[in-house]
Scaffold this motif. Sequence first.
Motif, mmCIF file in Angstrom:
data_model
loop_
_atom_site.group_PDB
_atom_site.id
_atom_site.type_symbol
_atom_site.label_atom_id
_atom_site.label_comp_id
_atom_site.label_asym_id
_atom_site.label_seq_id
_atom_site.Cartn_x
_atom_site.Cartn_y
_atom_site.Cartn_z
ATOM 1 N N THR A 114 0.808 -1.226 0.000
ATOM 2 C CA THR A 114 0.000 0.000 0.000
ATOM 3 C C THR A 114 0.837 1.270 0.000
ATOM 4 O O THR A 114 0.305 2.365 -0.130
ATOM 5 C CB THR A 114 -0.914 0.041 1.236
ATOM 6 O OG1 THR A 114 -0.104 -0.140 2.391
ATOM 7 C CG2 THR A 114 -1.984 -1.019 1.172
ATOM 8 N N THR A 115 2.134 1.146 0.168
ATOM 9 C CA THR A 115 2.979 2.334 0.154
ATOM 10 C C THR A 115 2.986 2.960 -1.235
ATOM 11 O O THR A 115 3.156 2.265 -2.239
ATOM 12 C CB THR A 115 4.430 1.957 0.526
ATOM 13 O OG1 THR A 115 4.402 1.213 1.729
ATOM 14 C CG2 THR A 115 5.274 3.195 0.688
ATOM 15 N N GLY A 116 2.786 4.246 -1.256
ATOM 16 C CA GLY A 116 2.824 4.936 -2.547
ATOM 17 C C GLY A 116 4.270 5.195 -2.965
ATOM 18 O O GLY A 116 5.132 5.435 -2.123
ATOM 19 N N LEU B 293 -1.534 11.410 -4.262
ATOM 20 C CA LEU B 293 -1.258 9.976 -4.130
ATOM 21 C C LEU B 293 -1.772 9.448 -2.790
ATOM 22 O O LEU B 293 -2.462 8.426 -2.721
ATOM 23 C CB LEU B 293 0.250 9.739 -4.258
ATOM 24 C CG LEU B 293 0.757 8.328 -4.041
ATOM 25 C CD1 LEU B 293 0.131 7.370 -5.031
ATOM 26 C CD2 LEU B 293 2.284 8.296 -4.181
ATOM 27 N N ILE B 294 -1.430 10.175 -1.739
ATOM 28 C CA ILE B 294 -1.860 9.736 -0.406
ATOM 29 C C ILE B 294 -3.384 9.750 -0.294
ATOM 30 O O ILE B 294 -3.998 8.850 0.280
ATOM 31 C CB ILE B 294 -1.188 10.612 0.679
ATOM 32 C CG1 ILE B 294 0.297 10.242 0.743
ATOM 33 C CG2 ILE B 294 -1.857 10.439 2.029
ATOM 34 C CD1 ILE B 294 1.108 11.061 1.686
ATOM 35 N N ARG B 295 -3.987 10.764 -0.899
ATOM 36 C CA ARG B 295 -5.443 10.852 -0.890
ATOM 37 C C ARG B 295 -6.059 9.619 -1.539
ATOM 38 O O ARG B 295 -6.958 8.985 -1.002
ATOM 39 C CB ARG B 295 -5.865 12.101 -1.653
ATOM 40 C CG ARG B 295 -6.928 12.874 -0.959
ATOM 41 C CD ARG B 295 -7.181 14.254 -1.521
ATOM 42 N NE ARG B 295 -6.855 14.455 -2.906
ATOM 43 C CZ ARG B 295 -6.087 15.448 -3.324
ATOM 44 N NH1 ARG B 295 -5.539 16.290 -2.463
ATOM 45 N NH2 ARG B 295 -5.848 15.606 -4.605
ATOM 46 N N ARG B 296 -5.490 9.263 -2.704
ATOM 47 C CA ARG B 296 -6.022 8.097 -3.417
ATOM 48 C C ARG B 296 -5.792 6.822 -2.617
ATOM 49 O O ARG B 296 -6.654 5.982 -2.512
ATOM 50 C CB ARG B 296 -5.346 7.973 -4.788
ATOM 51 C CG ARG B 296 -6.060 8.735 -5.871
ATOM 52 C CD ARG B 296 -5.359 8.537 -7.187
ATOM 53 N NE ARG B 296 -4.113 9.311 -7.237
ATOM 54 C CZ ARG B 296 -3.015 8.927 -7.878
ATOM 55 N NH1 ARG B 296 -2.993 7.781 -8.509
ATOM 56 N NH2 ARG B 296 -1.942 9.690 -7.889
ATOM 57 N N GLY C 219 -9.197 6.202 -0.907
ATOM 58 C CA GLY C 219 -9.762 5.830 -2.206
ATOM 59 C C GLY C 219 -10.340 7.042 -2.902
ATOM 60 O O GLY C 219 -11.244 6.932 -3.722
ATOM 61 N N GLY C 220 -9.839 8.220 -2.583
ATOM 62 C CA GLY C 220 -10.315 9.450 -3.206
ATOM 63 C C GLY C 220 -11.599 9.979 -2.561
ATOM 64 O O GLY C 220 -12.055 11.064 -2.878
ATOM 65 N N HIS C 221 -12.166 9.186 -1.619
ATOM 66 C CA HIS C 221 -13.426 9.614 -0.984
ATOM 67 C C HIS C 221 -13.171 10.602 0.119
ATOM 68 O O HIS C 221 -13.580 10.416 1.257
ATOM 69 C CB HIS C 221 -14.151 8.395 -0.409
ATOM 70 C CG HIS C 221 -14.777 7.565 -1.466
ATOM 71 N ND1 HIS C 221 -15.893 7.938 -2.159
ATOM 72 C CD2 HIS C 221 -14.420 6.352 -1.969
ATOM 73 C CE1 HIS C 221 -16.208 7.016 -3.028
ATOM 74 N NE2 HIS C 221 -15.317 6.019 -2.940
ATOM 75 N N LEU D 208 -13.416 13.361 -6.446
ATOM 76 C CA LEU D 208 -13.992 12.299 -7.267
ATOM 77 C C LEU D 208 -14.943 12.874 -8.304
ATOM 78 O O LEU D 208 -14.890 12.543 -9.475
ATOM 79 C CB LEU D 208 -14.718 11.291 -6.400
ATOM 80 C CG LEU D 208 -13.935 10.022 -6.039
ATOM 81 C CD1 LEU D 208 -14.851 9.022 -5.401
ATOM 82 C CD2 LEU D 208 -13.223 9.440 -7.252
ATOM 83 N N ALA D 209 -15.823 13.759 -7.823
ATOM 84 C CA ALA D 209 -16.825 14.341 -8.728
ATOM 85 C C ALA D 209 -16.282 15.568 -9.441
ATOM 86 O O ALA D 209 -16.934 16.100 -10.334
ATOM 87 C CB ALA D 209 -18.072 14.712 -7.939
ATOM 88 N N ARG D 210 -15.091 15.983 -9.063
ATOM 89 C CA ARG D 210 -14.482 17.192 -9.598
ATOM 90 C C ARG D 210 -15.424 18.396 -9.435
ATOM 91 O O ARG D 210 -15.622 19.180 -10.358
ATOM 92 C CB ARG D 210 -14.095 17.003 -11.070
ATOM 93 C CG ARG D 210 -13.004 15.968 -11.276
ATOM 94 C CD ARG D 210 -12.669 15.803 -12.739
ATOM 95 N NE ARG D 210 -11.956 16.967 -13.277
ATOM 96 C CZ ARG D 210 -10.643 17.077 -13.317
ATOM 97 N NH1 ARG D 210 -9.880 16.121 -12.833
ATOM 98 N NH2 ARG D 210 -10.067 18.147 -13.834
#
Lengths: 225, 424
Positions: free
Chosen positions: A72-74, A115-118, A122-124, A137-139
């Motif tokens: 899971t490390t980016g 990257l960390i956000r994703r 999961g971008g949520h 996510l929805a921009r």
Amino acid sequence: MKVLVVEDEKGLAESITDYMSKEGYLCETASTFREADERIFLYNYDCVIVDLTLPDGDGFQIIQTLKKLLATTGVIIISARNSLEDKIRGLEIGSDDYLTKPFHLSELNARVKSLIRRRNFGGHTEIRFKEIVVNPLARKVYVNGQLTVLSRKEYDLLLYFLSNIDVVLTKVSIAEHLWGDNIDSADSLDMVYSHIKNLRRKLLEKGGSDYLRSVYGIGYKFGES
Amino acid sequence: MKLLAKTNRIYLAFSLVIYLFAGLAFYQVVRFLIYKEVESRLRVERLDFENYIQIHRAWSDSTYFIENKIDVVPAGSSVQKAEMFIDTLIRNRYDNELMPFRQLTFYTTIQGKMHRVAIRKSLIQSYQLIEVITVTMAACLGLLLLGTFWFQGKLSGRLWHPFYETLSRIKRFNLASATPLQLDKPEINEFRELNEVLRKMGDKMQQDYRSLKEFTENASHEIQTPLALINAKVEQLIQSEKLTETQTRWIEDIYQASRRMARLNQGLLLLAKIENQQFTHNQTIDLAALLAEKLDDMEEVLHHKRLSVQSQNNIPFEVQLPMPLAESLVMNLVNNAIKHNYPDGRLELVSDGNQLWLGNTGSPLTTNPERLFERFKKEGSGPDSVGLGLAIIKEICDNYGLRIRYEEHNGWHRFCISRKPEEA
């Protein structure tokens, strides 16, 4: 958030650490392959920034070891080599991003953040700054709860600023963030100016405060101070 | 003219002259011998005739069988007395044909009166002899000439074979390729030495070329890291609140200079890589479509500079290129067309399947169009331009069988790409 910087050029490693520390990350550095290898065995990191050419080894190997230990490390590669083969190989063994030297610290920072956000949410997750809320996510962008319609470039610009709060971003770095390396800079600097003007206007229209400041003519800063 | 053709030609001319001369001389010698023989026989017959006159005191023409052999005519006393040989033609009694004769004319007194006597001998056999000899000789000499000509051709062809082999290998020799110059070791010392020298030269050239390339590439790589450092430090520096305006300007200059150097460096590195043929994986790419796509991408810039693009349904222009190079080619073309345009200018993209061009309006060229594709040639020399874009375009085209051409026409600047004709 723990970040490991694997870079043999001491001065550069120091700059990256300084910059990232201000952003609230816990930064550690490794200047050799062995040191890096040791550290990834001992500690867990959220993100590792790896230079590919190290005096005693190959950065790819570190990434491979890392991915075996903790997937899971980016991973973000920073390299002097601007070759497609390296980029593809990096992606294949599990790195998330590739930056060619010389790069902007603000750009690296923005990429680490995204990257960390994703990775972690999961971008949520919403990005908040005072009355501004961005849903990546929805921009979508909300100011004071009101939906604010931004063009694609304005949105990218806002996100770039939100990733680098209270930091002076040079015009060149903004231009390169928006259009990549390949654009002729004379035109792009003019366009940066007009995008910033529009963004500021749209944020103000929805009752937001003016957070955008021009600094010495060299760049812009987004923040309260 | 080829070396062998040249020697053959000289040889042929020389032999012809010699053979002609020899033939002529031979003919003269044979003729001389035959005349000598005939004349000595005529002299003997004169003696016989004079003997006959002394015995018989008279001459009768009744000797029928000897055709026109002896002709006796009375002559005045005033005439010349010396004997004389001449050639003459006399009509054949039966078929009225002219026959060559050798005639000895002399004067003698028969029965107290001066007579002119002509004794003749037919030359017909001698002439036939000469003819036969001449034809035989001509045939022999001709055959000899052809034979030696053929032999000479074969021989020098074989002797010079190593030379031609070497020549063709040198022609095929590619300085940039990894394979060294491979030459045979022929028997002939001179050619072996030549090959030896050429091989050494080739190796040295390749080595120099390689080290120059490596130097460029390594230097460019090594420069990237310090540049990254400068960039990072400048970025940190401008975060400081206590900078004066002058200081900021200096920093800005440093920053700009380092960005430019980075671009320059990347350009040089790309050029070195193309020259080194480090890009592999050619794919079929429709350049016309790629260009149109790139123009779409650049819409914002085009809009900003108020440029309009004309691009009608173009015929695909397919080429074999590695993708990164195709991108680079297209990008440099588009950037160039935008950069050297004026506000409210126009761009046009045309492809007819055989050639593709991107044209732009712009002020007339101030530099020599021939030198446009050279490195560091800047038109208008904007501070941001490093002058490598067109050099990169040219390098890509040169290395992948394409031809790039610049033309200026009615205020339009066009860069045409066409396929190089297949090399024979």
